[in-house]
Design an enzyme around this catalytic site. Structure first.
Site: not given
Ligand code: PEP
Ligand code: MG
Length: 886
Positions: A776, A108, A106, A97, A573, A863, A466, A350, A843, A27
């Site tokens: 992974s 504070m 809203g 303010r 899985r 990745y 709000h 803003r 993963c 502000k």
């Molecule tokens: C993990 O452990 O991060 C994983 C991807 O395997 P899971 O969640 O199947 O144990």
């Protein structure tokens, strides 16, 4: 040199700029900037966020010299406004303010009309020529100040006000006369003295310091703390305090106050959009107490006159200003203004909060308008916000029983049981119920309930109330200002215009895009991600380096993920395939068999089904990489639990049920997540992994040989802790792979890799990399084993840690970069040392969480892999990471 804690703005002088948000708060920085570009801003000064931090560091005391600094600024302000603070003839009145780095609507405290007492009110009567207005301002000031600064419950004085109206036999505050209000001021002061044992301060300076203390103090009030937690705002940021000359939107019908957006914050359409109230003071619009009027003809439905019609000159000036502001900031702005006796003042600008849909449309339009480039457009959309778009909307073909219609305040669709309080919403959420929070209007105290609800319905308030602002920020669907329902908290019900009664627990569905409220639960459909979204995502893909794969166990998951732009499967899985009804018997038979032959017999039944699964996945992914993980979960998860299950299995296996029961009991584990699972299964029952590898390779070879696919299967071995495990299992896998390839008589490449999900694996990643072509990071298990915190049980106590800020975030949601992240780093470094060019991915659930994705980018992973619906979020986060790279 002494630290500067106060920055002045006004009358052509500005000590701050828009860039100084961290120091002056959003502000304060923007007030300075607007002053600098010549817009009409009432003069004032900003006490910095650094001062707030100092205040808390020093046990709520201010540094030396601050008082003098404030005095000097006050003198400058008096000069700029040509009024005098505390003067009985020509008094300067102030607003005080809060204003943090990011807006916390809203949350504070605010004090308006500060500087009034029995003397200065006379001056205000002189200046305004309106005693009623002056006493009304005075009584409002006493109400606000006694509540915010002195800590008195607001209802005490509210009660006196109501009583006065009863005695005078009037309905509205505005029906009270100047004399009534003057009397009320006296009554208020006496009541305060009686209740608190101290008098209402008459000295304006004392009032000012009281208000400054209160605003700094409000940084630590419970609702501000909750809001910060929900929005990941660090407590150390502190708030600034803005002290500004008052201008009045409530001095009669040539006055008004309003809020507006330079574009529609819900749809992103490039139309000036806003609301105002005639003869009203600042907070009235935001508080949603009166239903406001549209700012222009285009924005209303014709039932109420717009500012464009009522005050055409001021509207034109506002129109010019909003255009100036948008060009200047090159972003959609949320502005607040007040008109005092036909003179327009800007009180705030803003970057406007907007829905994901609006964020994308505005970003894309602004590129086309030449205001920003593609990079900036990509950075304008917050990855987490995309979630809103990835959620279902109402099925257009569904039959709808519309019971009322309100304002389409925040899009999306949601259904659930009705509750009438934030507390009930939270309770129900804990029980796993989906609820719609119904309120007459929401206030900041309701924030936790809004968070717990699927959607919010209010009877009062406009698009900038709000409820609307907060719901949009949360990405929750909201229908506001729904006058067609009468809410009765006491009876826990609402009644529609047609007289239908809806009680607590009844089901309704909201459509936040149309404002419709429907009876019962209405089916929804998945979003179409085309148009502006598709265009923005095409820019996203130009800038990111990190690939985004998906975690998918079925061809359907894979299909959804492909539509969202997944570039492969990072985790399949396989256990989920084992649980299907026609397979679980064979799986149990395999586990409980007495010998290898029995196990092989059972596995032979599963093999064709498993091969079918992989054929489906490979086909869906059309040659994109697919990582298939061999069986991982604890054996005990597959065991038969009931006597019926055991009897059924015993009949198939032709053994005594008792024998099976004993065996199942023997296999029971106390700590299964650290027990007989992951590669330990492959070590003790090699036939299982052999069967899976055979199924993977047969599926791949068939598609390569017969259907011309190019497939490089990635076989992943889970939960390795020691390189020797991988040595054994890799050798087994290679044997089966080679056998299949030879049988098909073709060349098929393949990779064998592992998950890094145990600290020991990360610490010895160099040794492990000798046996693995890819890693992974399974950060779910890695978090569990690094913290020693059970994934399955932490939900019972982890929220306590997060609520108490022992942990800033749930580490199963946001990667703990300092701890678990170090192990990921070590794993990457050691892995690359031993095998340069090793493929690295993640993963765990963190693969779809924006901050964790940025961490993965910064550490050079190849990745991330996440659930299908989070793929676009991960793509956008990956682009942000690349664009923001230091
Ligand atoms: C993990 O452990 O991060 C994983 C991807 O395997 P899971 O969640 O199947 O144990
Ligand atoms: Mg795991």
């Amino acid at each position: 040199m002494a630290v500067k804690y106060v920055y002045f703005f006004g009358a052509g002088v500005t000590e701050g700029t828009a860039e100084m948000k961290n120091l002056l708060g959003g502000k304060g920085a923007n007030l300075a900037e607007m002053t600098a570009i010549g817009l009409p801003v009432p003069a004032g000064f900003t006490l910095t966020t650094e001062l707030c931090t100092e205040f808390y560091k020093n046990d709520r005391c201010y540094p030396e010299g601050l008082e003098a600094e404030v005095e000097a600024n006050l003198t400058q302000l008096e000069k700029a406004m040509d009024k005098k603070f505390g003067d009985s003839a020509n008094p300067l009145l102030l607003s005080v303010r809060s204003g943090g780095r990011v807006s916390m609507p809203g949350m504070m405290d605010t004090v308006l009309n500060l500087g009034l007492n029995d003397d200065t009110v006379q001056g205000l009567i002189e200046q305004s020529g309106d005693a009623r207005f002056a006493y009304d301002s005075y009584r409002r000031f006493i109400q606000m100040y006694s509540n915010v600064v002195m800590g008195m419950s607001g209802s005490v004085l509210e009660h006196l006000l109501e009583h006065m109206k009863e005695v005078r036999d009037v309905e509205l505050d505005t029906d009270l006369t100047a004399d009534d209000l003057k009397q009320l001021v006296e009554l208020f002061k006496n009541k305060i003295k009686e209740t608190l044992g101290r008098a209402f301060p008459t000295d304006p300076k004392e009032q000012l310091w009281g208000a400054i203390n209160a605003v700094f103090g409000s940084w630590m009030n419970p609702r501000a703390i909750t809001y910060r937690k929900l929005n990941s705002i660090p407590a150390e940021w502190g708030t600034a305090v803005n002290v500004q000359a008052m201008v009045f939107g409530n001095m009669g019908n040539s006055c008004a106050t309003g809020v507006a957006f330079t574009r529609n914050p819900s749809t992103g359409d490039n139309h000036f959009f806003g609301e105002f109230l005639l003869n009203a003071q600042g907070e009235d619009v935001v508080a949603g107490i009166r239903t406001p009027q549209p700012i222009n003809k285009a924005g209303g439905d014709g039932s109420l006159p717009s500012l464009e019609e009522v005050m055409p000159d001021c509207y034109q000036q506002l129109m010019d200003i909003q255009q100036t502001l948008e060009k200047h900031y090159r972003d959609m702005q949320d502005i607040e203004f007040t008109i005092e006796k036909n003179k327009l003042y800007m009180l705030q600008t803003r970057g406007g909060k907007r829905t994901a849909k609006a964020a994308i449309k505005i970003a894309v339009d602004m590129v086309q308008e030449g205001l920003i480039d593609e990079k900036e457009a990509v950075l304008r959309v917050a990855p987490g916000q995309l979630d809103q778009l990835l959620h279902p909307s109402l099925d257009p073909k569904a039959v709808k029983d519309v019971i009322a219609t309100g304002l389409p305040a925040s899009p999306g669709a949601a259904g659930g049981e009705i509750v009438f309080s934030a507390e009930d919403a939270e309770e129900a959420k804990k029980l796993g119920l989906k609820v719609i929070l119904v309120r007459i209007e929401t206030s900041p105290e309701d924030i936790h309930g809004m968070h717990a609800a699927e959607g919010i319905l209010t009877a009062r308030g406009g698009m900038t109330s709000h409820a609307a602002v907060v719901a949009r920020g949360m990405g929750k669907c909201c229908v506001a200002g729904c006058g067609g329902i009468k809410v009765d908290y006491a009876a826990q019900q609402f009644v529609t215009n047609s007289g239908e009664v809806f009680k607590k627990g009844d089901i309704v569905t909201l459509d936040g895009s149309t404002g419709e409220v429907m009876k019962g639960s209405v089916p929804t459909v998945q979003p179409e991600l085309t148009g502006d979204f598709g265009l923005l995502m095409s820019w996203v893909d130009k800038f990111r380096r990190l690939k985004v794969r998906t975690n998918a166990d079925t061809p359907l998951d894979a299909q959804v993920a492909r539509q969202f732009g997944a570039e492969g499967i990072g985790l399949c899985r396989t256990e989920h395939m084992f649980f299907e009804h026609d397979r679980i018997m064979a799986v149990r038979e395999m586990i409980l068999s007495e010998d290898v032959e029995g196990r092989k017999g059972a596995l032979a039944k599963i093999l064709p089904m498993q091969k079918g699964d992989f054929l489906g996945l490979f086909r869906e992914m059309k040659g994109l990489p697919v990582t298939i993980r061999l069986l991982d979960p604890p054996l005990h998860e597959f065991l038969p639990h009931t006597d019926k299950d055991i009897d059924e299995l015993a009949a198939v296996m032709q053994v005594q049920p008792q024998l099976l029961k004993q065996k199942a009991e023997f296999l029971h584990e106390f700590n299964p997540m650290l027990g007989h699972r992951g590669c330990r299964l492959g070590m003790t029952f090699p036939e299982i992994y052999d069967m899976q590898v055979q199924a993977i390779m047969e599926a791949a070879c068939e598609l390569v040989k017969n259907e011309g696919y190019e497939i490089v299967p990635e076989i992943m071995i889970p939960l390795v802790g020691h390189v020797n495990e991988l040595k054994v299992l890799r050798a087994n896998a290679v044997r089966v792979v080679e056998e299949v390839i030879n049988r098909y008589g073709i060349q098929v490449e393949y990779l064998i890799g592992t998950m890094i999900e145990l600290p020991r694996a990360a610490l010895t990643a160099d040794e492990i990399a000798g046996e693995a072509e890819f890693f992974s990071f399974g950060t779910n298990d890695l978090t569990q084993t690094t913290f020693g915190l059970s994934r399955d049980d932490a939900g019972k106590f982890l929220p306590f840690y997060v609520n108490r800020e022992v942990l800033a975030e749930d580490p199963f949601v946001v990667l703990d970069q300092e701890g678990v992240g170090q192990l990921v780093k070590i794993g990457c470094e050691k892995g690359r040392q031993a095998r340069p060019g090793i493929k690295l991915g993640i993963c765990g659930e963190h693969g779809g969480e924006p901050n964790s994705v940025i961490f993965c980018h910064d550490n050079g992973l190849d990745y991330v892999s996440c659930s299908p619906y989070r793929v676009p979020i991960a793509r956008l986060a990956a682009a942000h990471a690349a664009l923001l790279e230091k």
